[in-house]
Scaffold this active site. Sequence first.
Site, PDB file in Angstrom:
ATOM      1  N   HIS A  64      38.295  36.011  49.332  1.00 47.03           N
ATOM      2  CA  HIS A  64      38.142  36.055  47.813  1.00 47.03           C
ATOM      3  C   HIS A  64      38.103  37.717  47.472  1.00 47.03           C
ATOM      4  CE1 HIS A  64      36.388  34.590  44.046  1.00 47.03           C
ATOM      5  NE2 HIS A  64      37.360  35.499  43.652  1.00 47.03           N
ATOM      6  N   PHE A 114      46.389  38.246  41.950  1.00 47.98           N
ATOM      7  CA  PHE A 114      45.034  38.009  42.370  1.00 47.98           C
ATOM      8  C   PHE A 114      44.415  39.527  42.897  1.00 47.98           C
ATOM      9  CE2 PHE A 114      42.780  35.307  46.113  1.00 47.98           C
ATOM     10  CZ  PHE A 114      41.570  35.850  45.605  1.00 47.98           C
ATOM     11  N   HIS A 117      43.792  41.898  40.447  1.00 45.16           N
ATOM     12  CA  HIS A 117      42.333  41.455  39.962  1.00 45.16           C
ATOM     13  C   HIS A 117      41.195  42.065  40.576  1.00 45.16           C
ATOM     14  CE1 HIS A 117      39.140  39.467  37.929  1.00 45.16           C
ATOM     15  NE2 HIS A 117      38.929  39.006  39.018  1.00 45.16           N
ATOM     16  N   GLU A 118      41.343  41.671  41.943  1.00 46.89           N
ATOM     17  CA  GLU A 118      40.266  42.092  42.889  1.00 46.89           C
ATOM     18  C   GLU A 118      40.257  43.678  42.935  1.00 46.89           C
ATOM     19  OE1 GLU A 118      37.896  40.148  44.653  1.00 46.89           O
ATOM     20  OE2 GLU A 118      38.766  38.847  43.147  1.00 46.89           O
ATOM     21  N   LYS A 121      38.648  44.717  39.470  1.00 43.17           N
ATOM     22  CA  LYS A 121      37.426  44.630  39.033  1.00 43.17           C
ATOM     23  C   LYS A 121      36.162  45.114  39.948  1.00 43.17           C
ATOM     24  CE  LYS A 121      34.170  40.540  38.235  1.00 43.17           C
ATOM     25  NZ  LYS A 121      34.156  39.183  37.813  1.00 43.17           N
ATOM     26  N   HIS A 122      36.538  45.019  41.450  1.00 46.73           N
ATOM     27  CA  HIS A 122      35.645  45.445  42.509  1.00 46.73           C
ATOM     28  C   HIS A 122      36.101  46.599  43.036  1.00 46.73           C
ATOM     29  CE1 HIS A 122      33.820  41.585  41.772  1.00 46.73           C
ATOM     30  NE2 HIS A 122      34.997  40.954  41.846  1.00 46.73           N
TER      31      HIS A 122
END
Length: 230
Positions: A64, A114, A117-118, A121-122
Site C-alpha cells: 500500500h 495510486f 498519490h502515495e 501524500k507520504h
Amino acid sequence: MKMQSNHDSLFIMLATLYSVLVLSSSQDFDFFYLVQEWPGSHCDTEQGCCYPTTGKPASDFGIHGLWPNYNDGSYPSNCNSSNSFDASKISDLISRMQLEWPTLSCPSKDGLKFWGHEWKKHGTCAESILDQHAYFETTLKLKNKINLLHALEGAGIQPNGQMYSLESITSAIQVASGYTPRIQCNNDTSGNSQLHEISLCVDSMASDFIECPVLPNGRSCGSSVEFPSF
Ligand SMILES: *[C@@H]1O[C@H](CO)[C@@H](O)[C@H](O)[C@H]1NC(C)=O
Ligand SMILES: *[C@@H]1O[C@H](CO)[C@@H](O)[C@H](O)[C@H]1NC(C)=O
C-alpha cells in the site's frame, strides 16, 4: 589582524557545529510504516475492487505504501507540492511495481495514479532521505525482505476463507520476522472481520525493520479474523 582572523575562524567553526547539530537533530519524522494489503480483503467488500489494466494481481500481499510517522502516532502528509510525481523517474521499476504494488481501485487503472498519490501524500515527507526513485525502490526492497504470506502459511494460516485468531496471525509474523506487526481489518459483505492490512515499522533511514514505536492494537479487527482467498 591575527586576533581578528582567529575570531572569524572560531565563528565559522561554531556556526558549522551549530548547523550540523541542528540539522541532525531536527527530524522530519521518526519512523516509517511499511503497509501491505491483502487483495482478497480489498475486493471482498461492499465497494469491491477492479483489477489493474495489467491483469489480476498475484495471490500475495501487495504494497500500500511506505509512510513516514511520528512517535506520537501522528504523521506528516503532503509535504512538498513542488516535488510532483514523475513516472519517467521510475521507468525501470514500473514492471516490478505492477506486480508488487498493484492498484485495485475502480475503474481499472494502470497504477500510476495510486503510486502518484502515495508519493504526493507520504513520499514527499521523506524527500530529505529518499528521492522519488529511492522511495519506490526502497519500498520494494523492504517488502522483499519479509515474505508475509510465507510467514502466515508457515503457521498454517492460509488464504482459504477460514477464520483465524488475531493472536495467531500476529504471532506468526512475529516468529517469522522478529517484529510485531500492526494488523488492520475491514468487513466483508456479510460483516465478518477480515485480514486487510499488515504493517511493519522501519527505521528513519528506511534501512531496516524495527519494533514499532507506536502500535494501535488490532484496529477494527475482531478476535477472530477471516483470511479470504484471492
Ligand atoms: C520541494 O521539491 C522541489 C522540487 O523537487 C525542490 O527543489 C525543493 O527543494 C523541495 N523543497 C523542500 C523544502 O525540500
Ligand atoms: C465492521 O462492522 C462492525 C459492526 O458489525 C463495525 O463496528 C465496524 O466499524 C466495521 N469495521 C469497518 C472497518 O468497517
